[in-house]
Design a protein around this motif. Structure first.
Motif, mmCIF file in Angstrom:
data_model
loop_
_atom_site.group_PDB
_atom_site.id
_atom_site.type_symbol
_atom_site.label_atom_id
_atom_site.label_comp_id
_atom_site.label_asym_id
_atom_site.label_seq_id
_atom_site.Cartn_x
_atom_site.Cartn_y
_atom_site.Cartn_z
ATOM 1 N N ARG A 248 0.667 -1.073 -0.397
ATOM 2 C CA ARG A 248 -0.240 0.287 -0.213
ATOM 3 C C ARG A 248 0.733 1.056 0.072
ATOM 4 N NH1 ARG A 248 -5.472 -1.824 0.648
ATOM 5 N NH2 ARG A 248 -5.974 0.767 1.092
ATOM 6 N N VAL A 249 2.286 1.586 0.319
ATOM 7 C CA VAL A 249 3.110 2.234 -0.472
ATOM 8 C C VAL A 249 3.811 2.131 -1.606
ATOM 9 C CG1 VAL A 249 4.453 3.266 1.230
ATOM 10 C CG2 VAL A 249 3.299 2.509 2.321
ATOM 11 N N ARG A 250 3.562 2.267 -2.447
ATOM 12 C CA ARG A 250 3.736 2.566 -3.697
ATOM 13 C C ARG A 250 4.641 4.426 -3.809
ATOM 14 N NH1 ARG A 250 1.717 2.400 -9.481
ATOM 15 N NH2 ARG A 250 3.248 3.033 -10.478
ATOM 16 N N PHE A 251 6.455 3.439 -4.115
ATOM 17 C CA PHE A 251 7.852 4.123 -4.925
ATOM 18 C C PHE A 251 7.395 4.249 -6.266
ATOM 19 C CE2 PHE A 251 11.985 5.395 -4.853
ATOM 20 C CZ PHE A 251 11.568 6.499 -5.017
ATOM 21 N N ASP A 252 7.996 5.048 -6.559
ATOM 22 C CA ASP A 252 7.994 5.579 -8.591
ATOM 23 C C ASP A 252 8.985 6.325 -8.723
ATOM 24 O OD1 ASP A 252 5.792 3.625 -9.282
ATOM 25 O OD2 ASP A 252 4.996 4.846 -10.441
ATOM 26 N N TYR A 253 10.049 5.499 -9.538
ATOM 27 C CA TYR A 253 11.581 6.522 -9.221
ATOM 28 C C TYR A 253 12.094 6.841 -10.478
ATOM 29 C CZ TYR A 253 16.642 8.033 -9.975
ATOM 30 O OH TYR A 253 17.161 8.776 -10.007
ATOM 31 N N VAL A 254 11.769 8.144 -10.994
ATOM 32 C CA VAL A 254 10.903 8.502 -12.577
ATOM 33 C C VAL A 254 12.184 9.075 -13.606
ATOM 34 C CG1 VAL A 254 8.825 9.675 -14.237
ATOM 35 C CG2 VAL A 254 8.147 9.060 -11.720
ATOM 36 N N PRO A 255 12.611 8.341 -14.560
ATOM 37 C CA PRO A 255 13.573 8.488 -14.971
ATOM 38 C C PRO A 255 12.785 9.413 -15.994
ATOM 39 C CG PRO A 255 12.836 5.705 -15.232
ATOM 40 C CD PRO A 255 12.238 6.503 -14.949
ATOM 41 N N GLY A 256 14.196 10.732 -15.821
ATOM 42 C CA GLY A 256 13.619 12.227 -16.884
ATOM 43 C C GLY A 256 12.788 12.769 -16.121
ATOM 44 N N GLY A 257 12.337 12.170 -14.979
ATOM 45 C CA GLY A 257 11.269 13.045 -14.052
ATOM 46 C C GLY A 257 11.577 14.382 -13.832
ATOM 47 N N THR A 258 11.292 15.714 -13.711
ATOM 48 C CA THR A 258 11.648 16.701 -12.989
ATOM 49 C C THR A 258 10.957 17.330 -12.791
ATOM 50 O OG1 THR A 258 10.320 18.022 -14.932
ATOM 51 C CG2 THR A 258 12.300 17.419 -15.767
ATOM 52 N N HIS A 259 10.840 18.458 -11.784
ATOM 53 C CA HIS A 259 10.150 19.411 -10.397
ATOM 54 C C HIS A 259 8.992 20.217 -11.426
ATOM 55 C CE1 HIS A 259 10.133 19.631 -6.261
ATOM 56 N NE2 HIS A 259 9.594 20.948 -6.654
ATOM 57 N N HIS A 260 8.279 19.804 -12.515
ATOM 58 C CA HIS A 260 8.051 20.527 -13.120
ATOM 59 C C HIS A 260 6.374 19.958 -13.123
ATOM 60 C CE1 HIS A 260 6.257 23.010 -16.623
ATOM 61 N NE2 HIS A 260 7.098 24.225 -15.776
ATOM 62 N N GLU A 261 5.595 20.978 -14.132
ATOM 63 C CA GLU A 261 3.854 20.306 -13.909
ATOM 64 C C GLU A 261 4.113 19.119 -14.982
ATOM 65 O OE1 GLU A 261 3.532 23.704 -10.973
ATOM 66 O OE2 GLU A 261 4.466 23.544 -13.285
ATOM 67 N N SER A 262 4.916 19.353 -15.844
ATOM 68 C CA SER A 262 5.187 18.734 -17.654
ATOM 69 C C SER A 262 5.533 17.111 -16.851
ATOM 70 C CB SER A 262 6.624 18.815 -18.073
ATOM 71 O OG SER A 262 7.746 19.341 -17.375
ATOM 72 N N THR A 263 6.084 17.480 -15.973
ATOM 73 C CA THR A 263 6.466 15.820 -15.673
ATOM 74 C C THR A 263 4.891 15.160 -14.162
ATOM 75 O OG1 THR A 263 8.534 15.873 -15.033
ATOM 76 C CG2 THR A 263 7.499 14.316 -14.060
ATOM 77 N N TRP A 264 4.805 15.864 -14.005
ATOM 78 C CA TRP A 264 3.407 16.001 -12.925
ATOM 79 C C TRP A 264 2.062 15.397 -13.625
ATOM 80 C CZ3 TRP A 264 5.189 20.662 -9.902
ATOM 81 C CH2 TRP A 264 6.241 20.303 -9.053
ATOM 82 N N SER A 265 1.800 16.511 -14.514
ATOM 83 C CA SER A 265 1.212 16.139 -15.378
ATOM 84 C C SER A 265 0.773 14.594 -15.682
ATOM 85 C CB SER A 265 0.808 17.286 -15.978
ATOM 86 O OG SER A 265 1.683 17.152 -17.164
ATOM 87 N N LYS A 266 1.680 14.039 -15.924
ATOM 88 C CA LYS A 266 2.399 12.852 -17.065
ATOM 89 C C LYS A 266 1.618 12.047 -15.777
ATOM 90 C CE LYS A 266 4.964 14.381 -20.390
ATOM 91 N NZ LYS A 266 6.114 14.249 -20.857
ATOM 92 N N LEU A 267 2.415 11.912 -15.196
ATOM 93 C CA LEU A 267 2.063 10.917 -13.674
ATOM 94 C C LEU A 267 0.775 10.930 -12.856
ATOM 95 C CD1 LEU A 267 5.299 11.902 -11.526
ATOM 96 C CD2 LEU A 267 4.943 9.838 -13.172
ATOM 97 N N PHE A 268 0.220 12.460 -13.403
ATOM 98 C CA PHE A 268 -1.251 11.759 -12.334
ATOM 99 C C PHE A 268 -1.751 10.339 -12.879
ATOM 100 C CE2 PHE A 268 -5.711 13.187 -12.471
ATOM 101 C CZ PHE A 268 -6.046 13.494 -10.736
ATOM 102 N N PRO A 269 -2.546 10.536 -14.313
ATOM 103 C CA PRO A 269 -2.920 9.198 -14.419
ATOM 104 C C PRO A 269 -3.156 7.933 -13.604
ATOM 105 C CG PRO A 269 -2.787 11.113 -16.449
ATOM 106 C CD PRO A 269 -1.881 11.400 -15.491
ATOM 107 N N GLU A 270 -2.009 7.953 -13.687
ATOM 108 C CA GLU A 270 -1.970 6.712 -12.893
ATOM 109 C C GLU A 270 -2.011 6.569 -11.414
ATOM 110 O OE1 GLU A 270 0.332 2.841 -12.076
ATOM 111 O OE2 GLU A 270 -0.847 3.220 -14.313
#
Length: 278
Positions: A248-270
């Protein structure tokens, strides 16, 4: 002090800006925040099917509300949560949800999203009051005015960066209200281990479901990025040690992930799909 009436965004945002809002989004221009002796704009997204029946819906409480739906009001780039949920709801009605997005406090953001004070940088200390506002004022209002599923297993609290931090903190403080946490680009570099200590000292509900992520390009400083990764791993391990099942504790290390909405918006659906699971 009373709250303003929720109005369609078209009745509120009457300036010349090019707004990018999709679907049924209402705005309360002034929502009273007694715990902080201030007021705040609150956005409310209603699913496509909301006005076509009597169904009740899960709710997502999101921080940095001005960035959630609308490019014109964002600090840089919007998340596009409205477009995302419109599309997801068409694909699968079970993914529909109400979204309550709370504007941050501008110059008070770092103070309100942190429950301890960082003496070196001079911010923080109002996070406890902000969490109390969410749990004791805003959520009761939403549950009494909209068809929600009010139980913690149907109530998500999501944010990025310090917004992720305060989301996790709020769920620890109020597990009977917020049972799902979306902590994207979760950081705790600033608190001298305070949230780890809080987890260790608190009675953590084993029913919590928590998503944490960190990107490998959060900043242009590799050493900081490595520390951020280690902190997120530590938070996950501490939550598991405190009694939250590992599943129940998921952690994703995101390759190419930035501190920006362009990354966050892509992650949101999952993130949304995962948090809705039982």
């Amino acid at each position: 002090m009373s709250h303003s009436v929720p109005l369609s965004w078209r009745e509120v945002l009457i300036n010349e800006d090019e707004h990018t809002i999709t679907g049924d989004v209402q705005i309360m221009s002034t929502f009273n925040v007694p715990q902080l002796q201030t007021e705040r704009r609150v956005w409310i997204y209603l699913p496509r099917s909301y006005n076509n029946g009597d169904r009740s819906y899960p709710v997502i409480y999101m921080q940095d509300g001005q960035n959630v739906f609308n490019q014109a009001t964002s600090w840089g780039t919007e998340w596009g949560v409205d477009e995302t949920l419109e599309r997801m709801g068409q694909e699968d009605p079970a993914l529909e949800a109400i979204v309550v997005a709370i504007d941050n406090g501008g110059k008070e953001r770092n103070n309100e999203y942190n429950f301890t004070i960082n003496a070196e940088y001079g911010f923080g200390g109002k996070g406890a009051a902000y969490a109390e506002f969410l749990a004791e004022t805003l959520k009761p209002y939403i549950d009494s005015h909209y068809r929600t599923l009010p139980e913690p297993e149907h109530t998500m609290i999501t944010g990025s960066s310090f917004g992720a931090y305060i989301a996790l903190y709020t769920s620890i403080r109020f597990p009977d209200q917020f049972g799902r946490v979306g902590g994207i680009s979760f950081v705790m570099w600033h608190d001298n281990g305070a949230i780890i200590q809080l987890i260790q000292q608190s009675v953590i509900s084993p029913a919590l479901r928590i998503y944490l992520s960190i990107g490998d390009l959060e900043t242009d400083k590799p050493d900081f990025n490595q520390i951020a990764y280690e902190h997120a791993v530590q938070a996950r391990q501490t939550l598991i040690a405190a009694g939250v099942p590992e599943s129940r504790v998921r952690f994703d290390y995101v390759p190419g992930g930035t501190h920006h909405e362009s990354t966050w918006s892509k992650l949101f659906p999952e993130v949304h799909r995962w948090l809705l699971q039982p």
